[in-house]
Design a protein around this motif. Sequence first.
Motif, PDB file in Angstrom:
ATOM      1  N   GLY A  61       0.787  -1.225   0.000  1.00 56.64           N
ATOM      2  CA  GLY A  61       0.000   0.000   0.000  1.00 56.64           C
ATOM      3  C   GLY A  61       0.819   1.273   0.000  1.00 56.64           C
ATOM      4  N   ARG A  62       2.143   1.143   0.092  1.00 56.18           N
ATOM      5  CA  ARG A  62       2.968   2.344   0.042  1.00 56.18           C
ATOM      6  C   ARG A  62       3.034   2.822  -1.403  1.00 56.18           C
ATOM      7  NH1 ARG A  62       8.343   0.424   2.710  1.00 56.18           N
ATOM      8  NH2 ARG A  62       7.715  -1.469   1.676  1.00 56.18           N
ATOM      9  N   GLU A  63       3.151   4.120  -1.554  1.00 53.39           N
ATOM     10  CA  GLU A  63       3.202   4.665  -2.906  1.00 53.39           C
ATOM     11  C   GLU A  63       4.557   4.333  -3.546  1.00 53.39           C
ATOM     12  OE1 GLU A  63       4.450   9.228  -2.732  1.00 53.39           O
ATOM     13  OE2 GLU A  63       2.610   8.800  -1.613  1.00 53.39           O
ATOM     14  N   ALA A  64       4.539   4.326  -4.857  1.00 51.20           N
ATOM     15  CA  ALA A  64       5.766   4.038  -5.600  1.00 51.20           C
ATOM     16  C   ALA A  64       6.798   5.121  -5.318  1.00 51.20           C
ATOM     17  CB  ALA A  64       5.463   3.971  -7.095  1.00 51.20           C
ATOM     18  N   PRO A  65       8.076   4.758  -5.354  1.00 46.24           N
ATOM     19  CA  PRO A  65       9.108   5.769  -5.136  1.00 46.24           C
ATOM     20  C   PRO A  65       9.006   6.871  -6.189  1.00 46.24           C
ATOM     21  CG  PRO A  65      10.070   3.579  -5.439  1.00 46.24           C
ATOM     22  CD  PRO A  65       8.619   3.446  -5.623  1.00 46.24           C
ATOM     23  N   ARG A  66       9.379   8.080  -5.799  1.00 46.85           N
ATOM     24  CA  ARG A  66       9.315   9.207  -6.719  1.00 46.85           C
ATOM     25  C   ARG A  66      10.217   8.961  -7.917  1.00 46.85           C
ATOM     26  NH1 ARG A  66      10.424  14.536  -3.784  1.00 46.85           N
ATOM     27  NH2 ARG A  66       9.195  13.453  -2.239  1.00 46.85           N
ATOM     28  N   ASP A  67      11.404   8.470  -7.667  1.00 37.74           N
ATOM     29  CA  ASP A  67      12.355   8.156  -8.741  1.00 37.74           C
ATOM     30  C   ASP A  67      12.701   6.672  -8.632  1.00 37.74           C
ATOM     31  OD1 ASP A  67      14.393   7.925 -10.557  1.00 37.74           O
ATOM     32  OD2 ASP A  67      15.615   9.553  -9.736  1.00 37.74           O
ATOM     33  N   VAL A  68      11.993   5.855  -9.398  1.00 35.98           N
ATOM     34  CA  VAL A  68      12.157   4.408  -9.323  1.00 35.98           C
ATOM     35  C   VAL A  68      13.591   3.996  -9.647  1.00 35.98           C
ATOM     36  CG1 VAL A  68      11.421   2.195 -10.306  1.00 35.98           C
ATOM     37  CG2 VAL A  68       9.741   3.970  -9.840  1.00 35.98           C
ATOM     38  N   SER A  69      14.195   4.676 -10.599  1.00 33.00           N
ATOM     39  CA  SER A  69      15.557   4.330 -10.997  1.00 33.00           C
ATOM     40  C   SER A  69      16.541   4.534  -9.845  1.00 33.00           C
ATOM     41  CB  SER A  69      15.969   5.165 -12.204  1.00 33.00           C
ATOM     42  OG  SER A  69      17.225   4.757 -12.672  1.00 33.00           O
ATOM     43  N   ALA A  70      16.428   5.653  -9.153  1.00 37.52           N
ATOM     44  CA  ALA A  70      17.318   5.917  -8.017  1.00 37.52           C
ATOM     45  C   ALA A  70      17.027   4.950  -6.874  1.00 37.52           C
ATOM     46  CB  ALA A  70      17.150   7.358  -7.542  1.00 37.52           C
ATOM     47  N   TRP A  71      15.766   4.705  -6.607  1.00 33.34           N
ATOM     48  CA  TRP A  71      15.374   3.778  -5.546  1.00 33.34           C
ATOM     49  C   TRP A  71      15.925   2.385  -5.839  1.00 33.34           C
ATOM     50  CZ3 TRP A  71      12.577  -0.722  -5.393  1.00 33.34           C
ATOM     51  CH2 TRP A  71      12.150  -1.161  -4.140  1.00 33.34           C
ATOM     52  N   ALA A  72      15.785   1.949  -7.088  1.00 29.19           N
ATOM     53  CA  ALA A  72      16.262   0.623  -7.480  1.00 29.19           C
ATOM     54  C   ALA A  72      17.784   0.540  -7.353  1.00 29.19           C
ATOM     55  CB  ALA A  72      15.830   0.303  -8.915  1.00 29.19           C
ATOM     56  N   ALA A  73      18.484   1.618  -7.657  1.00 28.42           N
ATOM     57  CA  ALA A  73      19.945   1.630  -7.525  1.00 28.42           C
ATOM     58  C   ALA A  73      20.354   1.504  -6.062  1.00 28.42           C
ATOM     59  CB  ALA A  73      20.524   2.903  -8.130  1.00 28.42           C
ATOM     60  N   VAL A  74      19.653   2.174  -5.170  1.00 27.94           N
ATOM     61  CA  VAL A  74      19.960   2.075  -3.736  1.00 27.94           C
ATOM     62  C   VAL A  74      19.689   0.658  -3.237  1.00 27.94           C
ATOM     63  CG1 VAL A  74      19.256   2.854  -1.439  1.00 27.94           C
ATOM     64  CG2 VAL A  74      19.624   4.518  -3.264  1.00 27.94           C
ATOM     65  N   VAL A  75      18.573   0.085  -3.639  1.00 25.84           N
ATOM     66  CA  VAL A  75      18.254  -1.289  -3.242  1.00 25.84           C
ATOM     67  C   VAL A  75      19.316  -2.245  -3.781  1.00 25.84           C
ATOM     68  CG1 VAL A  75      16.595  -3.176  -3.507  1.00 25.84           C
ATOM     69  CG2 VAL A  75      15.787  -0.872  -2.987  1.00 25.84           C
ATOM     70  N   ALA A  76      19.741  -2.046  -5.015  1.00 19.51           N
ATOM     71  CA  ALA A  76      20.783  -2.899  -5.605  1.00 19.51           C
ATOM     72  C   ALA A  76      22.088  -2.759  -4.829  1.00 19.51           C
ATOM     73  CB  ALA A  76      20.989  -2.538  -7.075  1.00 19.51           C
ATOM     74  N   SER A  77      22.415  -1.560  -4.424  1.00 22.98           N
ATOM     75  CA  SER A  77      23.629  -1.335  -3.636  1.00 22.98           C
ATOM     76  C   SER A  77      23.540  -2.074  -2.300  1.00 22.98           C
ATOM     77  CB  SER A  77      23.822   0.158  -3.413  1.00 22.98           C
ATOM     78  OG  SER A  77      24.934   0.387  -2.587  1.00 22.98           O
ATOM     79  N   ASN A  78      22.389  -1.995  -1.661  1.00 19.35           N
ATOM     80  CA  ASN A  78      22.193  -2.719  -0.403  1.00 19.35           C
ATOM     81  C   ASN A  78      22.284  -4.226  -0.605  1.00 19.35           C
ATOM     82  OD1 ASN A  78      21.853  -0.338   1.004  1.00 19.35           O
ATOM     83  ND2 ASN A  78      19.623  -0.378   0.852  1.00 19.35           N
ATOM     84  N   LEU A  79      21.737  -4.727  -1.711  1.00 20.15           N
ATOM     85  CA  LEU A  79      21.828  -6.159  -2.012  1.00 20.15           C
ATOM     86  C   LEU A  79      23.281  -6.591  -2.212  1.00 20.15           C
ATOM     87  CD1 LEU A  79      18.821  -6.647  -4.451  1.00 20.15           C
ATOM     88  CD2 LEU A  79      19.054  -7.599  -2.152  1.00 20.15           C
ATOM     89  N   ALA A  80      24.072  -5.744  -2.867  1.00 21.36           N
ATOM     90  CA  ALA A  80      25.488  -6.065  -3.067  1.00 21.36           C
ATOM     91  C   ALA A  80      26.206  -6.157  -1.721  1.00 21.36           C
ATOM     92  CB  ALA A  80      26.152  -5.016  -3.959  1.00 21.36           C
ATOM     93  N   MET A  81      25.893  -5.230  -0.813  1.00 17.65           N
ATOM     94  CA  MET A  81      26.508  -5.288   0.519  1.00 17.65           C
ATOM     95  C   MET A  81      26.072  -6.548   1.265  1.00 17.65           C
ATOM     96  SD  MET A  81      26.712  -1.390   1.944  1.00 17.65           S
ATOM     97  CE  MET A  81      24.968  -1.070   1.839  1.00 17.65           C
ATOM     98  N   ASP A  82      24.792  -6.894   1.149  1.00 19.62           N
ATOM     99  CA  ASP A  82      24.300  -8.121   1.786  1.00 19.62           C
ATOM    100  C   ASP A  82      25.006  -9.346   1.225  1.00 19.62           C
ATOM    101  OD1 ASP A  82      22.551  -6.591   3.257  1.00 19.62           O
ATOM    102  OD2 ASP A  82      20.783  -7.088   2.029  1.00 19.62           O
ATOM    103  N   TRP A  83      25.238  -9.349  -0.090  1.00 22.28           N
ATOM    104  CA  TRP A  83      25.911 -10.473  -0.728  1.00 22.28           C
ATOM    105  C   TRP A  83      27.323 -10.630  -0.149  1.00 22.28           C
ATOM    106  CZ3 TRP A  83      30.283 -11.257  -3.605  1.00 22.28           C
ATOM    107  CH2 TRP A  83      30.379 -12.479  -4.243  1.00 22.28           C
ATOM    108  N   HIS A  84      28.022  -9.512   0.000  1.00 18.14           N
ATOM    109  CA  HIS A  84      29.382  -9.562   0.551  1.00 18.14           C
ATOM    110  C   HIS A  84      29.381 -10.020   2.003  1.00 18.14           C
ATOM    111  CE1 HIS A  84      31.862  -8.143  -2.700  1.00 18.14           C
ATOM    112  NE2 HIS A  84      30.953  -7.239  -2.983  1.00 18.14           N
ATOM    113  N   ARG A  85      28.413  -9.558   2.779  1.00 18.91           N
ATOM    114  CA  ARG A  85      28.334  -9.995   4.180  1.00 18.91           C
ATOM    115  C   ARG A  85      28.121 -11.500   4.263  1.00 18.91           C
ATOM    116  NH1 ARG A  85      24.508  -5.338   5.059  1.00 18.91           N
ATOM    117  NH2 ARG A  85      25.898  -3.636   5.618  1.00 18.91           N
TER     118      ARG A  85
END
Length: 186
Positions: free
Chosen positions: A69-93
């Motif tokens: 129910g949360r609204e879509a991010p204002r800038d999906v591309s930037a949001w997706a890049a941040v999520v991808a960055s977090n996933l990369a850190m999780d992968w390394h951990r």
Amino acid sequence: MLRGRARRGREATAGTGAGDDPLNAADPLDAAQERRVRAVLALGGVPQADLPDGVQQVRLRLLERAASGREAPRDVSAWAAVVASNLAMDWHRAKRRQERLGERLAALRQPAHPSGEDSSVLSVAVAQGLDELPDAQRQVVVLRFYADLPVRSIAEQLGVPEGTVKSRLHTAVWALRARLHEDEVV
């Protein structure tokens, strides 16, 4: 006048983007966003073989966000890049955790003080039995019996319920015991 037309033009095209309404779109990430996510993951050190899984994780998180129910991010591309960055850190951990566990297991498998043929045979049999266990079971056995951690600490460190740790321990000990009896070591 130009501002009004430009605003109306943006409003008319605002709902047509793939990332604007993920539940109604076939794919919440357009091709450019997917390329950006792949690039962020790759630059973050995620192996090429794991990139499709990373992209799928970003899609899933975008869909989960919309479904909650949360609204879509204002800038999906930037949001997706941040999520991808977090996933990369999780992968390394996760990779570092596995490497540390492997190092601990290797250190434990090296005989410190061979005290006789019987203990040597038992040590080899236990090491072979540990090798045959699934990773999750091997991990809890080593943490419980070799690192001498209580079940609660193991559960907290692994991020699983205590019951899961107990279940894995029970299954692993049973399998090790069966292996040692089968090999006639005990």
